[in-house]
Write an enzyme that holds these catalytic residues in place. Sequence first.
Site, PDB file in Angstrom:
ATOM      1  N   LEU A  57      -1.187  17.264   0.577  1.00 38.48           N
ATOM      2  CA  LEU A  57      -0.690  16.386  -0.235  1.00 38.48           C
ATOM      3  C   LEU A  57       0.447  15.826   0.173  1.00 38.48           C
ATOM      4  CD1 LEU A  57      -1.348  16.983  -3.881  1.00 38.48           C
ATOM      5  CD2 LEU A  57      -3.188  15.971  -2.278  1.00 38.48           C
ATOM      6  N   GLN A  74       6.759  24.850   1.340  1.00 36.42           N
ATOM      7  CA  GLN A  74       6.087  25.969   0.321  1.00 36.42           C
ATOM      8  C   GLN A  74       5.447  26.987   1.092  1.00 36.42           C
ATOM      9  OE1 GLN A  74       6.298  26.408  -2.843  1.00 36.42           O
ATOM     10  NE2 GLN A  74       4.479  25.240  -3.615  1.00 36.42           N
ATOM     11  N   GLU A  78       1.297  29.827  -3.405  1.00 41.33           N
ATOM     12  CA  GLU A  78       1.235  31.177  -3.378  1.00 41.33           C
ATOM     13  C   GLU A  78       0.716  31.727  -2.157  1.00 41.33           C
ATOM     14  OE1 GLU A  78       1.159  32.685  -7.732  1.00 41.33           O
ATOM     15  OE2 GLU A  78      -0.113  31.043  -7.844  1.00 41.33           O
TER      16      GLU A  78
END
Lengths: 740, 332
Positions: free
Chosen positions: A631, A639, A706
């Site tokens: 996105l 991340q 994660e």
Amino acid sequence: MDDLIGQPLDRIDGRVKVTGRAVYAYEHDVPNAAYAVMVVSSIANGRIASMDTRAAEQAQGVLLVITHQNSLKVPGAQNQSKTSPPGHAVQALQDDVVYYANQPIGVVVAETFADAIAGAQLVQVTYAPQPPQMDLESRLADAYAPDKAGGGGDPAASHRGDVQAGMAEAKKSIDYVYRTPFEVHNPMEPHATIAVWNAPDRLTIYDATQGVFSDRGRVASVFGLPPENVRVISPYLGGGFGSKGPVWSHVILAAMAAKQAKRPVKLAVTRPQMFGMLGCRSETRQAIAMGAKSDGAITALRDDTVSHTSMFGEFVEAASLPARMLYQSPNNSTSQRLVRSNIGQPSYMRAPGEASGTYGLEAAMDEMAYALKMDPVEFRLKNYAETDPEENKPWSSKSLRECYLQGAKHFGWSKRPLEPRSMQDGNALIGWGMATSVYPTRRSVSNASARLNVDGTFSVDAGTQDLGTGTYTIMTQVAAEAFGVDAKQVRFRLGDTILPQTPVSGGSQTAASTGSAVHLASQALREKLIQMAIRDARSPLSGLGAQDVILNKGRLYARSNPARGETFRELILRSGQPHVEAKAEAKPGAEKDHYSMYAFGAQFAEARVDADLGQIKVSRMVGCFGAGRILNAKTARSQFLGGMIWGISMALYEYAAVDKRLGRWVNNNLAEYHVPVNADIGKIEAIWVDEKDDHVNPIGAKGIGEIGITGAAAAIANAVFHATGKRVRDLPITLDKVML
Amino acid sequence: MKPFSYFCPATVDEAIQGYGEAQETRFIGGGTNLLDLMKMGVERPAHLIDIGRLPLMKISPHGDGVRIGALISNTDAANHELIRTRYPVLTEAILAGASPQLRNMATMGGNLLQRTRCYYFYDPSYQECNKRTPGSGCAAIDGYNRIHAVLGQSPQCIAVHPSDMCVALTALDAVVQVKGPHGERSINMTEFHRLPGDTPQVETNLQSGELITAIDLPSIPYGKQSHYLKIRDRHSYAFALVSVAVVLDADEDGTMRHVRIALGGVAHKPWRATKAEKALTGEKADKKTLRAAAEEELADAHGYEHNSFKIELAKRAIVRAVTTVVGGQQNG
């Protein structure tokens, strides 16, 4: 504007954060607030024999000292079966039992923070201690099988084929135990709560939480209130990593203290107190056996994992899950067992299960590859699972093969000599290792609303949270793309239970769940606005078909003639309405029944190990991921990198050091609990393959919070072996383990 | 944190007078360690004397050597031209410690008085700590003792001194200048800190009320032939597991005329490796000789459940550090 999604848009909240204007939980300005500091237990098992609070009560500024003897009784807090999930059983001063070290046993409320700290140090506690139980290895016989394992509620054990027969069929086999230590989340922002009772039955909580609605629900149930009487506000978080998902004791204690002190109360958990009451990643013991034919085909795989849970609740560090589905092993068996220990409740920590589990499995895969004298990438490709071998379902999408190949190419893997200890530069032994990353794609019911304001701007709301990862930014992008406006024209609000209901930000599901809700709400509003225009005789777009209207650059205009159109402001002003709103709910559909949904990746690491002194540096690392639609290229990269860096931490640095006699973690501060600093990180790159997944959810995002940590520790551990020829099977790989 | 009074004197004499006989008084310089300890409740002073404005902020030539004012920040000392050019091992050691933010605040005098990072000392909720509460026992001996001492410890205390700077100062034979109620005196660096013995709570030979005013560095013509090797669990912002400061004077053929070695992370004080120095003086720095000297230095070392690796690590570190200097990869 069609391509706004995916663009590396700067963080919407970047400026307020770097200028110090972002208001975090403890910083909300609440009139007449008192300050609470917890008193915590210094033993790990036993009972409180006495608490002498007289000196504290007489100290300067102290308003109230709460212990189990004078605490408000909150029956909801006692609602504990020994299998209740993290955060359900809280230690809210309801009795004299001590289950773990650093357990809250008192609260000092004072006029200032300094008074509260000083008062807390004056509380005298005597205990009736019992020997703490904290060792895993010596109590394996006591381990029990839980009912379920992992965030998806998977069975605690799995079996397919015949492992014994598969092992017998193997040409080469391995059988080792891999260990990971206790880890503590340690977000930069310590947990903090401000509790304000607006009326005897109405409560407002400013909380550092990953789930405003779950927080609301739990607090309401403890205090016997209807959920709508509790409002939880959490606009910014300084990290969470799972520790701010469950509702821990301090939240209840803040509300309790505010009730008893008849004042709004601010309560911050101190850094040393964060080692215990806020969850942890359990130590794991992963016994892994594997057999393969000489062509590399795995014939059998067994993974039996044991981890800790607390004395009062249950959480399974489901490290055996990746071994069920990652490779096409026909004979496969996994199990999870638990031992009860005198520790705070183990809980979700960034990639629970998979982070630890991909270490054991992927280190074992590396050992097997050496046993077969096969390249580790080739060995994995040989056993590539084209469909989910456990669930017998197709993948919704899987780009792992591309990840292996692109990652390997980017890293320069083809130049790697197979033999360990074959690359050296001065005193440094150099090794290259790799591993597979995997994390399930999940989502939960989420709501959102979108509104065109009278000034022509858009407001989009969802109760969700931004852990510092980019929720504000990506939601703004999703909405702005639907409206064809610049991101600056959209104001996205989150972190408040007065906004539409959303799930907890955990399990990498915020983009998939709330992103989908924002997408649907924005699309619904878009349709509404188009209908308004084409049905309004006064609009230049009157009479057009909906499909003939384009939304772009802040205007609605005719596909055939861009000059024929109007601005959003013109549209709403003419309507006479104060705003136009659309709401949407996005919920999981049947996709889970038809597809197995995961993000995958491949990580490659170079380790330099001092041949004499054992010091290790990860000099280079490449992670390549296939995680659905990305996105925002910038926040996504952050991340991935953040996850990979935490993997470096897991591999080399991080552990809560256990004093087994006392049942305590002794390195309870950020000087001694080591996470990597800048000097520890070499060249590190995250790349991804374009992956279109029409099955997972309406926006096609798999969630990336994660996956970056999964496989990272194994890639490094495997690189250390390749450098040194020495296999360390317990993390972290500190220098003493490789030098001797 | 216990409430305290605060006094900010303008002169050294005022500071010393202000200290008086009070047991519960502490001088505060940069505060990087004292404030932490006060927050933890390890230090509970009733009076703080802020020495931050005393005129002890000069670095200047002093005889053939250099005098460093006690209130010079670690950052300023490490980057001062006189230090960088004459005593680069001190620059290296200081910059290996803490973080830039801490080094900006920490003073030279304060760094001398850094207290141990022993977990059981740092947190008063541990009942046993002879250093914090004399006579209470030592929780570290049978506890988690990975960061603890292997040389010179006692059954009362196995804590280590955490400073990097002090290891370099020890190798350099620095002299600490102090002033107290009974006047001025000098304390050699090797005599400044103490081994724990039966009184681990007494960490230095400073007398009550004495204030460190300066650190003198003697002239060492071969000071550039030096190296500070720090071995730790991460590459920055971690205390040494083992560190070695080496300053030596070697011939062109590698024969060492003078050798100074000090070890950090292994003892209750910076450990001057006199045995190794003696074994190496006049010798060539080949691996075998170095290893033998290191073996001799660590011959009396004793490890515990979690820290025995330090003994071998210290030996290898000595070999590596001296090899680095003799091999020409030294400072300068």
